[in-house]
Design a protein around this motif. Structure first.
Motif, PDB file in Angstrom:
ATOM      1  N   TYR A  21      55.420 110.023   0.581  1.00 14.94           N
ATOM      2  CA  TYR A  21      56.183 111.164   0.074  1.00 14.94           C
ATOM      3  C   TYR A  21      56.883 111.938   1.190  1.00 14.94           C
ATOM      4  O   TYR A  21      57.909 112.567   0.957  1.00 14.94           O
ATOM      5  N   TRP A  24      60.159 110.025   1.647  1.00 19.70           N
ATOM      6  CA  TRP A  24      61.062 110.252   0.512  1.00 19.70           C
ATOM      7  C   TRP A  24      61.586 111.689   0.487  1.00 19.70           C
ATOM      8  O   TRP A  24      62.757 111.929   0.165  1.00 19.70           O
ATOM      9  N   THR A  25      60.733 112.645   0.817  1.00 16.22           N
ATOM     10  CA  THR A  25      61.171 114.042   0.844  1.00 16.22           C
ATOM     11  C   THR A  25      62.207 114.270   1.931  1.00 16.22           C
ATOM     12  O   THR A  25      63.236 114.923   1.700  1.00 16.22           O
ATOM     13  N   SER A  26      61.961 113.732   3.118  1.00 16.91           N
ATOM     14  CA  SER A  26      62.922 113.914   4.206  1.00 16.91           C
ATOM     15  C   SER A  26      64.246 113.232   3.871  1.00 16.91           C
ATOM     16  O   SER A  26      65.321 113.776   4.166  1.00 16.91           O
TER      17      SER A  26
END
Length: 129
Positions: A21, A24-26
């Motif tokens: 995550y 994916w968040t970055s």
């Protein structure tokens, strides 16, 4: 059959999710920053014949990125996404340290602490001239 230590599988799951995550968040933050940047600067023309060195202290860079994110600047959002990408494995190392402390595996606690110190020294002195 060897009895599994308390919480070992849980920590592996947490660390795996942190890495997944975190990336994916970055990626999402940097992508949104790219869209915001292109919305305001799509017609800009860059002069690549002149190199401008931008050598600043890391703490100044982080402060500028923070203020830019608050103001919704696309370039700052892209940099924030990159910072999140760099911090993802750092948080993994910190979680590993906590896991080794709970398992009372002091050799790995020492090794992980040394890795954290190397990261802190590199960040503190690597960008400051």
């Amino acid at each position: 059959m060897q009895k599994e230590k308390f919480g070992e599988k849980d920590f592996q799951l947490i660390i795996g999710n942190l890495l997944r995550y975190g990336v994916w968040t970055s990626l999402a933050v940097a992508f949104i920053g790219g869209i915001v940047y292109l919305m305001g600067h799509s017609t800009d023309i860059e002069n690549y014949s002149v190199f401008h060195e931008n050598d600043r202290n890391i703490f100044k860079v982080i402060s500028d990125v923070y203020h830019g994110v608050i103001q919704g600047e696309g370039e700052s959002l892209i940099f924030f996404g990159i910072i999140l990408l760099f911090l993802t494995p750092v948080f993994r190392v910190l979680l590993s340290l906590f896991s080794f402390l709970l398992e009372k595996d002091y050799l790995y606690v020492v090794i992980t602490t040394i890795v954290i110190l190397i990261i802190l020294i590199s960040v503190s002195f690597g960008f400051s001239h």
